[in-house]
Write a protein that holds these residues in place. Sequence first.
Motif, PDB file in Angstrom:
ATOM      1  N   ASP A   1      43.993  40.679  54.256  1.00 13.45           N
ATOM      2  CA  ASP A   1      43.653  41.581  53.155  1.00 13.45           C
ATOM      3  C   ASP A   1      42.467  40.994  52.396  1.00 13.45           C
ATOM      4  OD1 ASP A   1      43.503  43.072  50.818  1.00 13.45           O
ATOM      5  OD2 ASP A   1      45.667  43.383  50.739  1.00 13.45           O
ATOM      6  N   ILE A   2      41.371  41.713  52.385  1.00 14.29           N
ATOM      7  CA  ILE A   2      40.141  41.178  51.769  1.00 14.29           C
ATOM      8  C   ILE A   2      39.843  41.792  50.405  1.00 14.29           C
ATOM      9  CG2 ILE A   2      39.039  40.526  53.942  1.00 14.29           C
ATOM     10  CD1 ILE A   2      37.526  43.228  53.823  1.00 14.29           C
ATOM     11  N   ARG A   3      40.802  42.513  49.863  1.00 16.09           N
ATOM     12  CA  ARG A   3      40.494  43.242  48.632  1.00 16.09           C
ATOM     13  C   ARG A   3      40.234  42.344  47.429  1.00 16.09           C
ATOM     14  NH1 ARG A   3      45.114  47.719  48.810  1.00 16.09           N
ATOM     15  NH2 ARG A   3      46.162  45.915  49.704  1.00 16.09           N
ATOM     16  N   GLN A   4      40.629  41.082  47.534  1.00 16.52           N
ATOM     17  CA  GLN A   4      40.378  40.195  46.391  1.00 16.52           C
ATOM     18  C   GLN A   4      39.004  39.534  46.450  1.00 16.52           C
ATOM     19  OE1 GLN A   4      43.692  37.532  45.901  1.00 16.52           O
ATOM     20  NE2 GLN A   4      44.945  39.161  44.996  1.00 16.52           N
ATOM     21  N   LEU A   5      38.291  39.740  47.541  1.00 18.03           N
ATOM     22  CA  LEU A   5      36.954  39.139  47.639  1.00 18.03           C
ATOM     23  C   LEU A   5      36.008  39.823  46.647  1.00 18.03           C
ATOM     24  CD1 LEU A   5      36.536  38.761  51.509  1.00 18.03           C
ATOM     25  CD2 LEU A   5      37.583  37.191  49.857  1.00 18.03           C
ATOM     26  N   ALA A   6      35.068  39.031  46.162  1.00 20.15           N
ATOM     27  CA  ALA A   6      34.158  39.552  45.136  1.00 20.15           C
ATOM     28  C   ALA A   6      33.012  40.339  45.785  1.00 20.15           C
ATOM     29  CB  ALA A   6      33.611  38.399  44.303  1.00 20.15           C
ATOM     30  N   LEU A   7      33.361  41.453  46.399  1.00 19.55           N
ATOM     31  CA  LEU A   7      32.351  42.261  47.103  1.00 19.55           C
ATOM     32  C   LEU A   7      32.358  43.703  46.604  1.00 19.55           C
ATOM     33  CD1 LEU A   7      33.123  40.985  50.736  1.00 19.55           C
ATOM     34  CD2 LEU A   7      31.216  40.267  49.288  1.00 19.55           C
ATOM     35  N   LYS A   8      32.746  43.850  45.358  1.00  9.00           N
ATOM     36  CA  LYS A   8      32.925  45.218  44.843  1.00  9.00           C
ATOM     37  C   LYS A   8      31.717  45.722  44.060  1.00  9.00           C
ATOM     38  CE  LYS A   8      37.965  45.074  44.310  1.00  9.00           C
ATOM     39  NZ  LYS A   8      38.174  43.627  44.546  1.00  9.00           N
ATOM     40  N   ASP A   9      30.771  44.838  43.760  1.00 10.29           N
ATOM     41  CA  ASP A   9      29.714  45.224  42.827  1.00 10.29           C
ATOM     42  C   ASP A   9      28.612  46.064  43.475  1.00 10.29           C
ATOM     43  OD1 ASP A   9      31.049  43.933  40.875  1.00 10.29           O
ATOM     44  OD2 ASP A   9      29.879  42.075  41.043  1.00 10.29           O
TER      45      ASP A   9
ATOM     46  N   GLY B   1      28.278  46.788  47.335  1.00  7.12           N
ATOM     47  CA  GLY B   1      29.289  45.849  47.800  1.00  7.12           C
ATOM     48  C   GLY B   1      30.148  46.490  48.870  1.00  7.12           C
ATOM     49  N   ALA B   2      30.518  45.687  49.861  1.00  3.94           N
ATOM     50  CA  ALA B   2      31.329  46.231  50.959  1.00  3.94           C
ATOM     51  C   ALA B   2      32.668  46.733  50.467  1.00  3.94           C
ATOM     52  CB  ALA B   2      31.535  45.156  52.025  1.00  3.94           C
ATOM     53  N   LEU B   3      33.156  46.160  49.383  1.00  3.00           N
ATOM     54  CA  LEU B   3      34.485  46.544  48.895  1.00  3.00           C
ATOM     55  C   LEU B   3      34.440  47.523  47.725  1.00  3.00           C
ATOM     56  CD1 LEU B   3      36.373  43.140  49.188  1.00  3.00           C
ATOM     57  CD2 LEU B   3      36.740  45.193  50.560  1.00  3.00           C
ATOM     58  N   ALA B   4      33.248  47.954  47.339  1.00  2.63           N
ATOM     59  CA  ALA B   4      33.189  49.042  46.349  1.00  2.63           C
ATOM     60  C   ALA B   4      33.803  50.271  47.010  1.00  2.63           C
ATOM     61  CB  ALA B   4      31.749  49.317  45.958  1.00  2.63           C
ATOM     62  N   THR B   5      34.608  51.008  46.270  1.00  2.00           N
ATOM     63  CA  THR B   5      35.225  52.180  46.901  1.00  2.00           C
ATOM     64  C   THR B   5      34.190  53.282  47.085  1.00  2.00           C
ATOM     65  OG1 THR B   5      35.871  53.273  44.854  1.00  2.00           O
ATOM     66  CG2 THR B   5      37.444  51.683  45.789  1.00  2.00           C
TER      67      THR B   5
ATOM     68  N   ILE C   1      31.508  42.538  57.020  1.00  2.20           N
ATOM     69  CA  ILE C   1      30.437  43.178  56.242  1.00  2.20           C
ATOM     70  C   ILE C   1      30.576  42.739  54.790  1.00  2.20           C
ATOM     71  CG2 ILE C   1      29.457  45.384  55.467  1.00  2.20           C
ATOM     72  CD1 ILE C   1      30.706  46.679  57.957  1.00  2.20           C
ATOM     73  N   THR C   2      29.481  42.294  54.221  1.00  5.19           N
ATOM     74  CA  THR C   2      29.554  41.889  52.817  1.00  5.19           C
ATOM     75  C   THR C   2      28.914  42.923  51.885  1.00  5.19           C
ATOM     76  OG1 THR C   2      27.512  40.619  53.110  1.00  5.19           O
ATOM     77  CG2 THR C   2      29.612  39.421  53.316  1.00  5.19           C
ATOM     78  N   SER C   3      27.861  43.552  52.376  1.00  5.05           N
ATOM     79  CA  SER C   3      27.227  44.583  51.546  1.00  5.05           C
ATOM     80  C   SER C   3      26.328  45.473  52.388  1.00  5.05           C
ATOM     81  CB  SER C   3      26.387  43.930  50.424  1.00  5.05           C
ATOM     82  OG  SER C   3      25.350  43.161  51.000  1.00  5.05           O
ATOM     83  N   ILE C   4      25.914  46.547  51.769  1.00  2.00           N
ATOM     84  CA  ILE C   4      24.961  47.466  52.403  1.00  2.00           C
ATOM     85  C   ILE C   4      23.780  47.602  51.448  1.00  2.00           C
ATOM     86  CG2 ILE C   4      24.599  49.828  53.227  1.00  2.00           C
ATOM     87  CD1 ILE C   4      27.714  49.919  53.640  1.00  2.00           C
TER      88      ILE C   4
END
Lengths: 343, 739
Positions: free
Chosen positions: A50-58, A70-74, A212-215
């Motif tokens: 589970d990678i949802r805690q990684l700081a990739l949301k910005d 960020g790869a984890l931004a929804t 993937i970390t970001s686009i």
Amino acid sequence: MNSFTYTRATTLETAVQDKASAELAKFIAGGTNLTDLMKVNVEGPNHLIDIRQLALKDITDNADGGLRLGALATNADTAYHEQVAKRYPLLAKAILAGASAQLRNMATNGGNILQRTRCYYFYDTATACNKREPGSGCAALSGFNRIHAILGASEHCIAVHPSDMAIALAALEANVNVTGQQGNRTIPFSDFHRLPGDAPHLDNTLQPDEIITSIDLPAKGFAQHHAYLKLRDRESYAFALVSVAAGLEMDGDTITEARIALGGVAHKPWRNREAEDLLTGKSATEENFKLAAAEIMREAKGYEHNSFKIELGKRAIMRALEQAVKMSNKPDSHFHRTSTEPV
Amino acid sequence: MSTEYIGKPTSRVDGRDKVTGKAQYAAEFEALNLTYGVVVSSTIAKGRIKAMDISAALQLPGVLQIFTHDNRPGLAWFDKSYQDEDSPPGAPFRPLYDEKILFSQQPIALVVASTFELARYAASLVKVTYETEPHVTDLNQLRQDAYTPSKYKSAEPTPRGDAETGLAQAAIKIEAEYNHPSEHHNPMEMHATTVAVAEDGTLTIYDKTQSVLNSQKYISKIFGLSTKEARVISPFVGGAFGSGLRPQYQLFLAMMAALQLKRSVKVVLTRQQMFSFGHRPATIQKLVLGAQANGALEAVVHEAIAETSQFEDYSENLVNWSAMLYKCENVQLTHKIAKMDVYTPLDMRAPGGVSGMFALECAMDELAYATKLDPLELRLVNYADKDYSEDKPFSSKELRQCYQQGAEKFGWNKRNPKPRSMREGKELIGMGLATGAWEVKQKEASAKATLSVDGTLQVSSATADIGTGTYTIMTQIAAETLGLPMEQVTFKLGDSTLPEAPLQGGSWTAATVGSAVKQACEALKEKILAGLRSAKDSPFEPVQTLEDVVFTDGRVFLKNNSEQSVSITEAMRLAGENVLEVTITAKPKKNQQEYAMFSHSAVFAEVRVDEDFGTVRVSRVVSAIAGGRVINPKTARSQVLGGIVWGIGMALEEESVIDQQYGRFINHDLAEYHVPVSADVHDLEVIFVEEHDDIVNPIGAKGLGEIGIVGAAAAIVNAVYHATGKRIRNLPITLDKLL
């Protein structure tokens, strides 16, 4: 669904290491596609990270004037992000044309472009599918192939990529930043997804140990002249039969740059540089659009149930270009609209 | 305070329980030592199981048993033991009976384990080898093999006159073939059964069903249980639309496992498995209409072919509508069925009516253009003032009002009669209409009413509420009949220990159970009155009959002197009664047979079609319904709205696609089997026209569960023609058909 172990990664490094340590490991973020596939025994990971805690949301500005997603931004946070909506409305529209509000709230940007095909046969383990089980054959070739590919397909697979977001990213010439055991690399969007060839089980060029970390979105966003047109069997919550992401740079009535990416027609977002070049330096006329559309569909090949996509695709390209030319410069206030009407 | 409820928009009495999650559905019941069963389904459509390897699955700790045809317990194996109240003629499917595969996704094993996750995983480890045989699953290829069933399930075609001569005399003739594919019910709630085994071995069976009694009889016969031993409970059903009319195989499997293991067992089907049983059968329908130049019908020919399974002869009332809907002397009807390697089709909302009238009403539209008449005018020219098929008067028929009020509300007069003549930008605009009808039936049903000294009333009957609003309207009827506030009245259903009621289907529940509820409450009134007559301190002068009093607002009033009244609780106290209880059985009156009893509708639809893409948007629908007395306009409207939305689905989206290579429904989930989403639904309007009917039943209600969908698809298809000039006769009208 099989049993699996589950860990929560707290750093990118441990996530990558963990993935490399187990052969059948998978990353999970929103899980909107993976868990579905696990339930129908199409995916069977023995380990989930589970990678949802990684700081990739910005979502942040890049030095080149572009934007980093960020790869984890929804998907929802991305589409409604002020900078995305303002500078990349094409992307916002494409995202909002996909799935449902609930899914977009869960689904992440990295996961979106990694989602797997919606081919019926891929989803049904009672049938032959080279993508699911290499060497088993392709039931879609002689089956109900109404939703399948007309471009770039092979005798091994005629599945299409289902993402709307990816079509806009292809038109915007985004770059995908990934990290693996060998370090970081950047994959141009057009090289990210693959054509099926004789290895349709590989959707993309991401390596097993990579994440993937970001686009990155380049500075050019086609905010003035763009359209995302999605044609489907119902107004929402249906995958594209054909979709078109169009972006134009205009000088008066003259097109100085054109980008056209198609969804629902191939194993990857479909670009055709020759067709785009045909429009460069030309005026925005129906005739020129027709030439471009014809060029894009020049090598299209239909199967028993999907030949209609060739003509539909041409008309969709023309309409999208027309909408891109005519669109008003007013900011869009109604991103919830996904219909075919001019925006 | 007023205790008049019938005819007033009333919110669902079970609404709060539903939205707060308090309402429990079959899969949500907990039970002692509960175990979980997961069904393994066949991957082939026809052949036999050569071998099944269950060893890997069985070895997992926590897997209790895997039932297959090899090891299943000995049971009643006669066909008739498996027949249920909705069985068509034939030999019902018997789960795990033998190694034969009769249809794709046939249940071939039940894995029972201590957790659901484990059972599901173990099910994936069951390895099956098959010997396949060629299957047939394409109705189109079976035209020549279609046959007339020796017995029709519901209605035998009733031709009349001489269509051949009629056609020869006709000035104008149209002939066309209309097809629609198989469709599945797709209720939100998947089929599920929880069999709770108590410490003392007592069974309580929670089942998703439209009749607890049907489920009870089915398992009693198969497993040799008395009705006392097999109590079936189903208080809430998350949509069924006919899919719960027959006991489904999860009930059988859960029961078998519970009895064998002597443990509680829960079996829930997957969404994919919801495509493994009954469905609306695909049909091929030929219509030939002959008319005089003024549009008057000379002849109607309706020939239909529909699918059935290899083991049962399913048929529905598909073609008789062409004999009753319009005035015509010469009607020729045939209804054949063809055997395919699929599960037996099953009644699905307005079975037969939806399919048959889709074809008839599209044909009528074609005739309207051929005769250069307005489609509405053509219907009026051929208006049937009696049911010509049975030569009976209608008990009531306000269809003219439906046409008139519907047309006015819709703005039918703004329609340019010429096809492809109305547009806005790139959108072609079309307007279409269709007539609908549905048979009204009252069945026999019982109800029990219990009035307590505190003034609370409980009424019960073993019927079902599949989301239709049964709880609510029965509460309204009981409260108004006895003159009690609704808050003091509860209605119980979905329990096999309650008084008998028929299957919840056919739109007859309001009429059938409603009549029983009304009569039970009237019998209670008699009892209250009898108590007052015998009471020493009655405030009334001797009261002879119910005619002399009025029950309202929780009190009994003297009719000729409203100053004089007594509360119901006081009346019971005076009579020394703590509880009054009656059970009655309401039967349809014999004089009903002298009448044709139908509800009717006129549906008007506006579509907007993108001229380049063929995408269709249903921008407006007005549905005018003549359905007798409307007990609850709010739930009634919801019923009709749901019907219209389903009509949009049938016209434009719904299709259970069979892959012919595998003989298997291939779009078996809600992502790929398209039903309308909110974005597809625009302006819908429902009109209930006044219709008074004393004959249909004591309530005067005709039932509204089905009439809303009939006609909706045809109206949309006709509107698409008007918009585009393209006549699409194969449903659904997906964009590729209009390109």
